[in-house]
Design a protein around this motif. Sequence first.
Motif, PDB file in Angstrom:
ATOM      1  N   TYR A  83       0.830  -1.200   0.000  1.00 62.92           N
ATOM      2  CA  TYR A  83       0.000   0.000   0.000  1.00 62.92           C
ATOM      3  C   TYR A  83       0.869   1.256   0.000  1.00 62.92           C
ATOM      4  CZ  TYR A  83      -3.370   3.427   1.888  1.00 62.92           C
ATOM      5  OH  TYR A  83      -4.153   4.529   2.108  1.00 62.92           O
ATOM      6  N   VAL A  84       1.944   1.236   0.788  1.00 62.04           N
ATOM      7  CA  VAL A  84       2.861   2.377   0.827  1.00 62.04           C
ATOM      8  C   VAL A  84       3.460   2.632  -0.552  1.00 62.04           C
ATOM      9  CG1 VAL A  84       5.136   3.106   1.667  1.00 62.04           C
ATOM     10  CG2 VAL A  84       3.434   2.241   3.281  1.00 62.04           C
ATOM     11  N   ARG A  85       3.873   1.571  -1.216  1.00 62.98           N
ATOM     12  CA  ARG A  85       4.542   1.738  -2.508  1.00 62.98           C
ATOM     13  C   ARG A  85       3.597   2.196  -3.613  1.00 62.98           C
ATOM     14  NH1 ARG A  85       8.118  -2.491  -0.391  1.00 62.98           N
ATOM     15  NH2 ARG A  85       6.517  -4.089  -0.718  1.00 62.98           N
ATOM     16  N   THR A  86       2.312   1.872  -3.487  1.00 62.37           N
ATOM     17  CA  THR A  86       1.369   2.216  -4.549  1.00 62.37           C
ATOM     18  C   THR A  86       0.520   3.444  -4.255  1.00 62.37           C
ATOM     19  OG1 THR A  86      -0.290   0.700  -3.637  1.00 62.37           O
ATOM     20  CG2 THR A  86       1.208  -0.173  -5.329  1.00 62.37           C
ATOM     21  N   GLU A  87       0.226   3.713  -2.950  1.00 63.14           N
ATOM     22  CA  GLU A  87      -0.737   4.772  -2.652  1.00 63.14           C
ATOM     23  C   GLU A  87      -0.328   5.741  -1.551  1.00 63.14           C
ATOM     24  OE1 GLU A  87      -4.884   3.661  -2.383  1.00 63.14           O
ATOM     25  OE2 GLU A  87      -4.458   1.690  -3.245  1.00 63.14           O
ATOM     26  N   LEU A 128       3.301   4.826  10.985  1.00 69.72           N
ATOM     27  CA  LEU A 128       2.719   3.880  11.928  1.00 69.72           C
ATOM     28  C   LEU A 128       2.985   4.360  13.349  1.00 69.72           C
ATOM     29  CD1 LEU A 128       3.809   0.481  10.321  1.00 69.72           C
ATOM     30  CD2 LEU A 128       1.540   1.517  10.258  1.00 69.72           C
ATOM     31  N   GLN A 129       2.131   3.963  14.270  1.00 67.52           N
ATOM     32  CA  GLN A 129       2.278   4.323  15.683  1.00 67.52           C
ATOM     33  C   GLN A 129       2.016   3.087  16.516  1.00 67.52           C
ATOM     34  OE1 GLN A 129       2.936   7.383  17.357  1.00 67.52           O
ATOM     35  NE2 GLN A 129       2.883   6.210  19.263  1.00 67.52           N
ATOM     36  N   THR A 130       3.066   2.497  17.068  1.00 65.91           N
ATOM     37  CA  THR A 130       2.902   1.289  17.874  1.00 65.91           C
ATOM     38  C   THR A 130       3.450   1.425  19.284  1.00 65.91           C
ATOM     39  OG1 THR A 130       5.014   0.377  17.091  1.00 65.91           O
ATOM     40  CG2 THR A 130       3.037  -0.198  15.837  1.00 65.91           C
ATOM     41  N   CYS A 131       4.162   2.490  19.561  1.00 63.51           N
ATOM     42  CA  CYS A 131       4.885   2.629  20.824  1.00 63.51           C
ATOM     43  C   CYS A 131       3.932   2.664  22.012  1.00 63.51           C
ATOM     44  CB  CYS A 131       5.725   3.894  20.795  1.00 63.51           C
ATOM     45  SG  CYS A 131       6.798   4.100  22.232  1.00 63.51           S
ATOM     46  N   ASP A 147      12.869   4.591   9.193  1.00 66.34           N
ATOM     47  CA  ASP A 147      12.918   6.040   9.411  1.00 66.34           C
ATOM     48  C   ASP A 147      11.839   6.776   8.616  1.00 66.34           C
ATOM     49  OD1 ASP A 147      14.993   6.744  11.253  1.00 66.34           O
ATOM     50  OD2 ASP A 147      16.429   5.976   9.809  1.00 66.34           O
ATOM     51  N   ASP A 148      11.430   6.221   7.505  1.00 65.25           N
ATOM     52  CA  ASP A 148      10.436   6.891   6.662  1.00 65.25           C
ATOM     53  C   ASP A 148       9.015   6.724   7.175  1.00 65.25           C
ATOM     54  OD1 ASP A 148      12.483   7.635   4.949  1.00 65.25           O
ATOM     55  OD2 ASP A 148      12.173   5.935   3.593  1.00 65.25           O
ATOM     56  N   HIS A 149       8.835   5.859   8.165  1.00 60.25           N
ATOM     57  CA  HIS A 149       7.474   5.533   8.606  1.00 60.25           C
ATOM     58  C   HIS A 149       7.307   5.586  10.123  1.00 60.25           C
ATOM     59  CE1 HIS A 149       6.723   4.506   4.459  1.00 60.25           C
ATOM     60  NE2 HIS A 149       7.841   3.806   4.471  1.00 60.25           N
ATOM     61  N   GLY A 150       8.189   6.380  10.760  1.00 61.05           N
ATOM     62  CA  GLY A 150       7.972   6.698  12.168  1.00 61.05           C
ATOM     63  C   GLY A 150       8.917   6.053  13.157  1.00 61.05           C
ATOM     64  N   TYR A 151       9.978   5.364  12.686  1.00 62.72           N
ATOM     65  CA  TYR A 151      10.846   4.616  13.603  1.00 62.72           C
ATOM     66  C   TYR A 151      12.307   4.969  13.372  1.00 62.72           C
ATOM     67  CZ  TYR A 151       6.615   2.024  14.375  1.00 62.72           C
ATOM     68  OH  TYR A 151       5.311   1.700  14.678  1.00 62.72           O
ATOM     69  N   PRO A 152      12.927   5.738  14.280  1.00 72.66           N
ATOM     70  CA  PRO A 152      14.365   5.988  14.162  1.00 72.66           C
ATOM     71  C   PRO A 152      15.124   4.671  14.344  1.00 72.66           C
ATOM     72  CG  PRO A 152      13.526   6.765  16.284  1.00 72.66           C
ATOM     73  CD  PRO A 152      12.328   6.368  15.468  1.00 72.66           C
ATOM     74  N   PHE A 153      15.897   4.280  13.337  1.00 71.20           N
ATOM     75  CA  PHE A 153      16.532   2.966  13.384  1.00 71.20           C
ATOM     76  C   PHE A 153      17.733   2.967  12.449  1.00 71.20           C
ATOM     77  CE2 PHE A 153      17.078  -1.543  12.372  1.00 71.20           C
ATOM     78  CZ  PHE A 153      16.880  -2.146  13.604  1.00 71.20           C
ATOM     79  N   ASP A 154      18.873   2.462  12.976  1.00 70.38           N
ATOM     80  CA  ASP A 154      20.051   2.267  12.137  1.00 70.38           C
ATOM     81  C   ASP A 154      20.707   0.947  12.516  1.00 70.38           C
ATOM     82  OD1 ASP A 154      21.640   2.704  14.473  1.00 70.38           O
ATOM     83  OD2 ASP A 154      21.703   4.855  14.062  1.00 70.38           O
ATOM     84  N   ASP A 155      21.821   0.617  11.867  1.00 73.21           N
ATOM     85  CA  ASP A 155      22.448  -0.679  12.090  1.00 73.21           C
ATOM     86  C   ASP A 155      22.895  -0.872  13.535  1.00 73.21           C
ATOM     87  OD1 ASP A 155      22.017  -1.676   9.620  1.00 73.21           O
ATOM     88  OD2 ASP A 155      24.084  -1.535   8.907  1.00 73.21           O
ATOM     89  N   GLY A 156      23.240   0.217  14.214  1.00 77.43           N
ATOM     90  CA  GLY A 156      23.639   0.089  15.609  1.00 77.43           C
ATOM     91  C   GLY A 156      22.526  -0.400  16.507  1.00 77.43           C
TER      92      GLY A 156
END
Length: 435
Positions: free
Chosen positions: A282-286, A292-295, A324-333
């Motif tokens: 859905y994200v890729r098409t529309e 998202l909010q899950t916290c 990161d594009d959908h509400g979650y700060p996240f990197d390899d660390g």
Amino acid sequence: MSSIIIDRLTADDGTLECSVRASADLERFVTDEPFRTSYDVPIADVPDGVLAIPVLAQICPVAWANGADVYVDEVDATFARALEDVAESLSAMYDFIDGGTLYARSTIDPDPEGTDETGLLFTGGVDSTYSYVRHREESPTLISVRGWTITPDAGDDEKWDALRTRVSSFAREHDCETAFVESNMLSFLDHPMLLAHYKRHVDGGWYSSVGHGLGLLGLCAPMAYARGMTDLYVAATHWEGIDLEWGSRPDIDDRVRWAGTQCHHDGYDLTRQERLDRIADYVRTEAPTLQLQTCNDRMDGNCGACEKCYRTAVGLRLSGLEPDDHGYPFDDGDYHRLRRSLERGEWVLGQDERHMWADIRERARDTAPATPAERTFFEWLESVDLDDLISASEPPLSHRLLRAGARNTPNAVYNTAYPAWTAAKAGLRLVRSDK
């Protein structure tokens, strides 16, 4: 005879209120606080038999756990039959559900004017967002509830305002209506005492393990009746093949109904990772900017550092999206920090989290790691015994002793000691929100 009586039911504009009285042996489970629920639509013209549904949906599981009868002046006949079906499902799941009888002075069988409107219990998390994507052509009314993970206490006002703002924004962007429901459905019952008595039988809290399917759906009944809502969806937490004792399942939610409205447990045919896959499509098409909010720790975004945030971020990556594009700060660390926290047992995890990490592990087996850090984490996840992660997350012994003490305390002593118990309950994990 064990009994619970519902009386003095009133509806003033959008506010429902009634009192709940229990026999002496059940007094410890009921506070002196009246049951209250507020809706953003007028409910004064809704029949009393439908107005009784929200409180019955909260109180009946407590009665069934104690073999108690429930008395009410009037009840919707369709819902009365639904209660019998739900009691049967809960009894098959839990040995402590002994049943009881609902007595009403009268039953009603109204014929509301349906509008073909549908409703969806909505938080903006993975499960409810997938249900929106699945039913978006119906333009479902997005229903948010204050009273469980966001309490009616003034201290949670900012969280509620943040959720309302976020859901309202989502609704505007997707041409949907909203409905907001506020209730004291937890605080009018003594949930610490319910937890003290039944925690040893359930994986989570009382409401998550026993009451929230029937409770949340039933809470919506007056609003659904007033709006002519024919179908009401609640998103599945689990999926086929997981047989956990949980308060929201197809054999509970699909049996909840009242005049004009049928409830549905939605998305049970897909795992959580598969739901993320559908959201990714859905994200890729529309909706390329979908958030998202899950916290569980905040409502104005995701903290990015709790187990649920980490789990969602990893799932998004496995579905081909950048967290990161959908509400979650996240990197390899974060892979290293996540592994360390899981190994140290920093979060209280249940069997449902075990299944969700198993779902992620299954998908990772068929997904090429994007980075060395990702490869290292998935190799560890493949080798770890997930049961060890659960056992490392046992609540402290002091909490278990506190529950046992409350459970075995006579009513008179408990009532005297209640203020101290209330102060101590802050350390207990009372409920668990959707995953």
